[in-house]
Design a protein around this motif. Structure first.
Motif, short mmCIF file in Angstrom:
data_model
loop_
_atom_site.label_atom_id
_atom_site.label_comp_id
_atom_site.label_asym_id
_atom_site.label_seq_id
_atom_site.Cartn_x
_atom_site.Cartn_y
_atom_site.Cartn_z
N UNK A 155 0.81 -1.21 0.00
CA UNK A 155 0.00 0.00 0.00
C UNK A 155 0.85 1.27 0.00
N UNK A 156 2.17 1.11 -0.10
CA UNK A 156 3.03 2.26 -0.31
C UNK A 156 3.81 2.75 0.88
N UNK A 157 3.73 2.04 2.03
CA UNK A 157 4.45 2.49 3.23
C UNK A 157 5.65 1.57 3.47
N UNK A 158 6.86 2.10 3.46
CA UNK A 158 8.04 1.24 3.51
C UNK A 158 8.24 0.58 4.87
N UNK A 159 8.88 -0.58 4.83
CA UNK A 159 9.25 -1.30 6.05
C UNK A 159 10.26 -2.37 5.70
N UNK A 160 11.12 -2.71 6.66
CA UNK A 160 12.17 -3.71 6.44
C UNK A 160 12.11 -4.74 7.56
N UNK A 161 12.04 -6.02 7.19
CA UNK A 161 12.01 -7.06 8.22
C UNK A 161 13.40 -7.26 8.80
N UNK A 162 13.46 -7.34 10.13
CA UNK A 162 14.72 -7.58 10.84
C UNK A 162 14.63 -8.93 11.53
N UNK A 163 15.52 -9.87 11.16
CA UNK A 163 15.53 -11.16 11.85
C UNK A 163 16.29 -11.02 13.17
N UNK A 164 16.46 -12.13 13.85
CA UNK A 164 17.10 -12.10 15.16
C UNK A 164 18.48 -11.47 15.10
#
Length: 449
Positions: A155-164
């Motif tokens: 939907x256009x909102x950035x995010x980055x997954x962070x693992x352990x």
């Protein structure tokens, strides 16, 4: 409790943990006055609306029942957050993908708007533009978190997954196993922010009347707002009263006030801060059904909020302590930060957010002349959204409809009549609490293993 120095009611602050009553308290309205616009409510939305209107040459009156910043604007956790992590499942299918993208853009633009206004009004509110981390405390939360992040990105909102490993590399406290880093926004002192808006409004010539509750109003081409000792009249009335709006007789079928609570520790020592790590001091919210929030302040305290939500029968908003919620937050403090040992709780407080059944903003016009404008339904995202709402409402009053205001127009689900409302809402919250408690038990067991 559980190693923490829980002081109970001795620590309760009826004004919240961020504000004190201003030394320059403005006088109560006494007599009959008039302006181009009357604004009810002296929080983020009301003050931002007044400032935007004053910048366009309008004469503005703000009526505040206590003092500007007394309500939710001065009691929240201070997260300036965008569109990543909204309750997408509650509205995406109802409004469609394209409108959902515009709604998410409204949330993201709220962050940019506040950042611009901090500079424009020279407000020092300890803003830390570190982004926000939405985190999990047990592996069972990862699927939900990843799904939400993917939807937000689509939907256009950035995010980055962070693992352990990525979380440890950032120095995030170890109770938070993985997360989604949202680069936009960060944390601030909401009390300093709202009082900064108050100062800016007074400098701009906005007439602020404090200790002036709105009792009623008469509709018409000119709206007359009645108070205890007088009245204020204008061609437009803006109700920026959020969770308190149903008590004024409007939006009772659209929004409900939910009580949110917070605790704050005593200032942490240098050794305690070092034991935490957390060098960027990102605000952390968890992916529980009823989220927890955890953040460090500029005064080196820890503030925890939410954990438990409560709906009071009849949409009432009593300014009273909520000991059960404070105890739940104290337990969360102990479980998420065991390295802090017996750190004492400095204060606790509660306030009210406004929530619609689809968790979206509720904005529109009422009255035969459509000159009574309202904004509510912040749903815990009020720092950015309710600030930006000031611009959107000001442009609407001056005859232009901002595209982001148009994007918010949708059919808000109707709430239930009492006592069904009380039963349904608190039953749903109870189920959410049980599910979160199960996750927390799993996390405790894993931590001991």
């Amino acid at each position: 409790m559980d190693g923490f120095n829980w002081q109970g009611g001795q620590a309760y602050r009826p004004l919240g943990g961020w504000v004190e009553r201003p030394d320059d308290l403005q006088p109560q309205l006494d007599g009959d006055v008039s302006a181009d616009v009357v604004v009810a409510g002296g929080g983020f939305a009301g003050l931002s609306t007044a400032l935007e209107l004053a910048a366009r040459g309008a004469k503005v009156i703000v009526l505040e029942r206590e003092f500007a910043g007394f309500g939710a604007s001065g009691r929240n956790a201070g997260y300036l957050a965008g569109g990543q992590g909204l309750e997408y499942d509650l509205f995406l299918k109802r409004v469609g993908h394209q409108q959902a993208r515009e709604i998410v853009r409204f949330y993201d633009e709220g962050v940019d708007y506040v950042e611009r206004k901090l500079a424009e009004y020279a407000i020092d509110c300890d803003y830390n533009a570190s982004g926000i981390i939405r985190a999990g405390v047990h592996p069972s939360q990862e699927r939900k978190l990843r799904k939400s992040m993917r939807t937000g990105v689509q939907l256009g909102s950035p995010g980055e997954f962070l693992d352990y490993a990525a979380m440890r590399a950032r120095g995030i406290p170890p109770a938070f196993l993985f997360g989604c880093h949202v680069p936009r926004g960060g944390t601030l002192d909401p009390g300093k922010y709202v009082l900064g808006l108050r100062r800016a409004a007074l400098r701009a010539g906005v007439k602020l009347y404090e200790n002036t509750p709105v009792l009623s109003w008469d509709e018409g081409p000119t709206v007359r707002v009645r108070t205890a000792k007088g009245s204020a009249s204008a061609p437009f009335l803006v109700l920026a009263t959020n969770a308190y709006t149903p008590q004024l007789g409007l939006l009772r079928n659209k929004v409900m006030p939910l009580r949110v609570s917070a605790i704050e520790t005593e200032p942490l020592s240098s050794a305690q801060l070092a034991s935490l790590g957390w060098p960027r001091r990102e605000g952390i919210v968890t992916s529980h059904w009823t989220m927890e929030s955890h953040r460090l302040t500029a005064r080196n305290t820890l503030v925890l909020t939410t954990k438990r939500l409560r709906y009071i029968y009849g949409a009432q908003t009593p300014n009273v302590p909520d000991e059960a919620s404070y105890r739940a937050l104290a337990r969360a403090l102990h479980e998420r930060f065991p390295m802090l040992g017996g750190v004492a709780i400095r204060s606790c407080w509660s306030g009210y957010i406004s929530l619609a059944y689809d968790a979206l903003p509720v904005v529109g016009a009422a009255g035969a002349d459509r000159n009574i404008l309202y904004t509510a339904g912040c749903s815990g995202h009020g720092v950015g959204t309710q600030s930006l709402m000031g611009l959107l409402l000001a442009e609407r009053i001056r005859g232009a409809e901002h595209p982001l205001l148009s994007a918010l127009h949708h059919r808000t689900p109707s709430t239930l009549p009492e006592p069904l409302q009380w039963c349904a809402v608190n039953s749903a919250l109870g189920v959410a609490n049980m599910m979160d408690d199960r996750v927390n038990r799993k996390a405790r067991y894993a931590a001991r293993s």
